[in-house]
Structures are given as structure tokens and as C-alpha cells.
Design a protein around this motif. Structure first.
Motif, PDB file in Angstrom:
ATOM      1  N   THR A  20      33.904  37.936  39.099  1.00  0.00           N
ATOM      2  CA  THR A  20      33.859  36.533  39.525  1.00  0.00           C
ATOM      3  C   THR A  20      32.438  35.981  39.561  1.00  0.00           C
ATOM      4  O   THR A  20      32.255  34.831  39.901  1.00  0.00           O
ATOM      5  CB  THR A  20      34.436  36.389  40.950  1.00  0.00           C
ATOM      6  N   GLN A  42      31.141  34.000  34.583  1.00  0.00           N
ATOM      7  CA  GLN A  42      31.996  32.810  34.433  1.00  0.00           C
ATOM      8  C   GLN A  42      31.432  31.844  33.383  1.00  0.00           C
ATOM      9  O   GLN A  42      32.173  31.289  32.589  1.00  0.00           O
ATOM     10  CB  GLN A  42      32.124  32.092  35.770  1.00  0.00           C
ATOM     11  N   THR A  95      35.906  42.103  30.814  1.00  0.00           N
ATOM     12  CA  THR A  95      36.783  41.346  31.726  1.00  0.00           C
ATOM     13  C   THR A  95      38.166  41.992  31.784  1.00  0.00           C
ATOM     14  O   THR A  95      38.743  42.171  32.862  1.00  0.00           O
ATOM     15  CB  THR A  95      36.892  39.874  31.281  1.00  0.00           C
ATOM     16  N   ASN A 128      39.318  43.560  35.282  1.00  0.00           N
ATOM     17  CA  ASN A 128      40.403  42.819  35.949  1.00  0.00           C
ATOM     18  C   ASN A 128      41.779  43.459  35.713  1.00  0.00           C
ATOM     19  O   ASN A 128      42.539  43.657  36.667  1.00  0.00           O
ATOM     20  CB  ASN A 128      40.444  41.366  35.460  1.00  0.00           C
ATOM     21  N   SER A 163      45.850  34.054  39.426  1.00  0.00           N
ATOM     22  CA  SER A 163      45.087  32.801  39.548  1.00  0.00           C
ATOM     23  C   SER A 163      45.960  31.720  38.928  1.00  0.00           C
ATOM     24  O   SER A 163      46.855  32.033  38.126  1.00  0.00           O
ATOM     25  CB  SER A 163      43.789  32.919  38.748  1.00  0.00           C
ATOM     26  N   ARG A 195      37.015  29.998  29.861  1.00  0.00           N
ATOM     27  CA  ARG A 195      37.437  31.203  30.591  1.00  0.00           C
ATOM     28  C   ARG A 195      38.640  31.891  29.919  1.00  0.00           C
ATOM     29  O   ARG A 195      39.611  32.266  30.569  1.00  0.00           O
ATOM     30  CB  ARG A 195      37.749  30.886  32.060  1.00  0.00           C
ATOM     31  N   TYR A 239      39.076  35.563  31.394  1.00  0.00           N
ATOM     32  CA  TYR A 239      39.530  35.584  32.795  1.00  0.00           C
ATOM     33  C   TYR A 239      41.001  35.167  32.879  1.00  0.00           C
ATOM     34  O   TYR A 239      41.818  35.841  33.511  1.00  0.00           O
ATOM     35  CB  TYR A 239      38.645  34.639  33.617  1.00  0.00           C
ATOM     36  N   LYS A 272      44.351  37.365  33.996  1.00  0.00           N
ATOM     37  CA  LYS A 272      45.206  37.041  35.144  1.00  0.00           C
ATOM     38  C   LYS A 272      46.686  36.955  34.729  1.00  0.00           C
ATOM     39  O   LYS A 272      47.578  37.293  35.505  1.00  0.00           O
ATOM     40  CB  LYS A 272      44.737  35.737  35.796  1.00  0.00           C
ATOM     41  N   ASN A 290      30.805  31.619  46.198  1.00  0.00           N
ATOM     42  CA  ASN A 290      30.706  31.658  44.737  1.00  0.00           C
ATOM     43  C   ASN A 290      31.233  30.390  44.086  1.00  0.00           C
ATOM     44  O   ASN A 290      30.733  29.948  43.058  1.00  0.00           O
ATOM     45  CB  ASN A 290      31.494  32.852  44.192  1.00  0.00           C
TER      46      ASN A 290
END
Ligand SMILES: NC(=O)c1ccc[n+]([C@@H]2O[C@H](COP(=O)([O-])OP(=O)(O)OC[C@H]3O[C@@H](n4cnc5c(N)ncnc54)[C@H](O)[C@@H]3O)[C@@H](O)[C@H]2O)c1
Length: 266
Positions: free
Chosen positions: A91, A96, A113, A117, A145, A155, A158, A162, A195
Motif C-alpha cells: 500500500t 501506488q 504486487t 497481495n 477492495s 492500479r 493492485y 484484489k 497513507n
């Protein structure tokens, strides 16, 4: 008796914005919490503040052997693991910013990532489940998310990670449900942490415009949902991904613009 009385909960990313609020909530509700984070100092600080029912440990969820030893160590020390909360993810603001589009993201960051993750969350499940099977009972909470619910302009890694975590959650729930193990995911929308401000403070008002609530979310909002999922009162809930986003995903994308249009007609 408190809702989480003497439950042993291991949470990763425990020193971060959402993680530390969840630890505090779990402690308030009677749990014993193994607070695991890459940054040991952050969880030590938490233990100093909240007392000796918080056990700080260092973990890198991307390091298979270390993650296994943290889970095995918690069970050896405390006798069982009632709840694993996979909350950690990449994160940090630098990551990011570099996580852009399919053609522009550095391949190394895409791989890292997914490794941290997705594989990190998977490893948590893989190492916790054998202990939970022995106990005949267990509970896993993963962290998705709203990036898992729809596409985004940036992103790519990311958000893809997710979505994979939602898939993992449903598969764990399916494969181990009859053996007493539940698995759910939480999909937060914008939650205002330190953050969050660092990444782009100007995003706050823009996102709030699309929320149905007067304010954006706080880490305590996630703590409340996580405590419910960790407790036995959610015993009939498994394989679900619970979105908590102030209704951002609950209306037509043009709603905010349409409201401005209607106000102009008035
Ligand atoms: N804050 C939000 O708006 C928001 C929205 C959607 C989803 N989430 C998710 O919620 C979770 C927590 O996010 P947050 O906002 O509290 O972030 P944060 O940056 O405040 O905290 C993340 C924590 O994870 C730790 N961490 C990072 N890499 C790790 C690793 N490899 N091993 C162990 N620990 C590691 C960090 O040290 C940090 O303490 C993440 O999974 C994030 O993707 C957050």
C-alpha cells in the motif's frame, strides 16, 4: 461475556491504519491478538499502548518461511488460532504511483504486487488451515477492495490482485466449510488513513462526491465489520465479499453529475 472473549486472532498489516484500528477493536472485545507487520516498531508501539494481550511480531507475507513460522509460532505459544485476518498488502505510496496501466506498469511491480497481495494472502490461508482443521473450527478474513468490484483508470496490478483475493475467499469457503472453517472478505472503499493522505490528499473530496454518506470511511468502520466477521454471531456467513464503501458502488456512475444537473434546474 465479550463477543471475542479469549479468541486468538492473528492479523497481518497490524501496524497500519486499518490494521491498528482492528487490533484495538479486537482487544476491546476481549481477544488476544497476534499483531504481525513488516514494520516491527509499529506493532510494538501498539502493544505498548494496548497492553500484553497484543503480541507484536514481524512478518513479511511475501516470505513464505517467515509467514509459516509466525503462524506456527502463534499456535505453539497460544494453543490455537481462532481467526486469521489477512489485512496486509502493498500500500505504500511509491508503489501506488508506479502501478499504472497494463502497458505502462513495470513488469517487476506487477509480479511483486501479485506475489505479496495474492500469494501472501494465499500463504496465510495455506498455513493457518491445517491448525484450524485440527481444532475442527476456524475463521479467515481476507482483504479485498472496491478495486475488485469494477475497473479503474490506474492500479492495474493492485485491482487485479484484489479480484483474485475474492476468488481465493470463495474457494477456501467452499473447500473447507463443511470442516468448520469460514472464509469471508472485506472490500473497503476509501478509508481515511495516514497513507490515504500521503497518496493524494486531493482525492478525498472527489471520492466523497460519489459516496452516498456525508463522510468517507474511517479505520474504525472496518474494525466494526471485522469484529462482526471474527465473532461467532456471523457463523452462517461464509464465502462472501462484504463491500463497505459509503455506497460508492451502489448507484449509477453518473449520480453525482445528475444531482448537479437537477440542482441547476431548480
Ligand atoms: N485505506 C483504504 O482506503 C483501503 C481501501 C481498500 C482496501 N484497503 C486494504 O486494506 C488493507 C490495509 O490498508 P491500510 O489502508 O491500513 O494501509 P496502510 O498502508 O496504512 O497499512 C498497511 C500495513 O501493511 C504492512 N505491510 C505492507 N507490506 C507487508 C508485508 N509484505 N508483510 C506484512 N505487512 C506488510 C505495512 O507495514 C502497513 O503497516 C490493505 O489490504 C489495503 O489494500 C484499504
Amino acid at each position: 461475556m465479550k463477543r471475542l472473549q479469549d479468541k486468538v486472532i492473528l492479523i497481518t498489516g497490524a501496524g497500519g491504519g486499518i490494521g491498528s484500528a482492528c487490533v484495538e477493536r479486537f482487544i476491546d472485545e476481549g481477544a488476544i491478538v497476534v499483531a504481525a507487520d513488516l514494520m516491527l516498531a509499529s506493532v510494538e508501539k501498539l502493544a505498548n499502548r494496548l497492553g500484553d494481550r497484543v503480541i507484536p511480531v514481524q512478518v513479511d507475507i511475501g516470505d513464505e518461511q517467515l509467514f509459516k513460522s509466525v503462524i506456527d509460532g502463534a499456535v505453539a505459544r497460544l494453543g490455537r488460532l481462532d481467526v486469521l485476518f489477512n489485512n496486509a498488502a502493498l500500500t505504500d505510496p511509491t508503489t501506488q504511483y508506479m502501478d499504472t496501466t497494463a502497458t505502462d506498469i513495470p513488469l517487476e511491480l506487477w509480479r511483486r504486487t501479485l506475489e505479496v497481495n495474492v500469494t501472501g494472502t494465499f500463504m496465510g490461508c495455506r498455513f493457518a488451515i491445517p491448525h484450524m482443521l485440527k481444532q475442527g473450527k476456524g475463521n479467515i478474513i481476507n482483504t479485498a477492495s472496491i478495486g475488485a468490484n469494477a475497473g479503474d483508470s490506474v492500479r492495474v496490478a493492485y485491482c487485479t490482485s484484489k479480484i483474485a483475493i475474492v476468488g481465493l475467499t470463495k474457494n477456501i469457503a467452499t473447500q473447507y466449510g463443511k470442516k468448520g472453517i469460514r472464509c469471508n472478505a472485506i472490500a473497503p472503499g476509501p478509508i481515511v488513513t495516514e497513507n490515504f493522505h500521503k497518496v493524494a490528499p486531493e482525492l478525498g473530496p472527489m471520492l466523497l462526491r460519489h459516496a452516498l454518506t456525508p463522510e468517507l470511511g474511517t479505520p474504525d468502520d472496518i474494525g466494526a465489520l471485522a469484529a462482526y466477521l471474527a465473532a461467532d454471531e456471523s457463523r452462517f456467513m461464509t464465502g462472501q465479499c462484504l463491500t463497505i464503501d459509503g455506497g460508492i458502488g451502489a448507484h449509477h456512475p453518473h449520480t453525482a453529475d445528475f444531482d448537479d444537473y437537477l440542482a441547476g434546474l431548480a
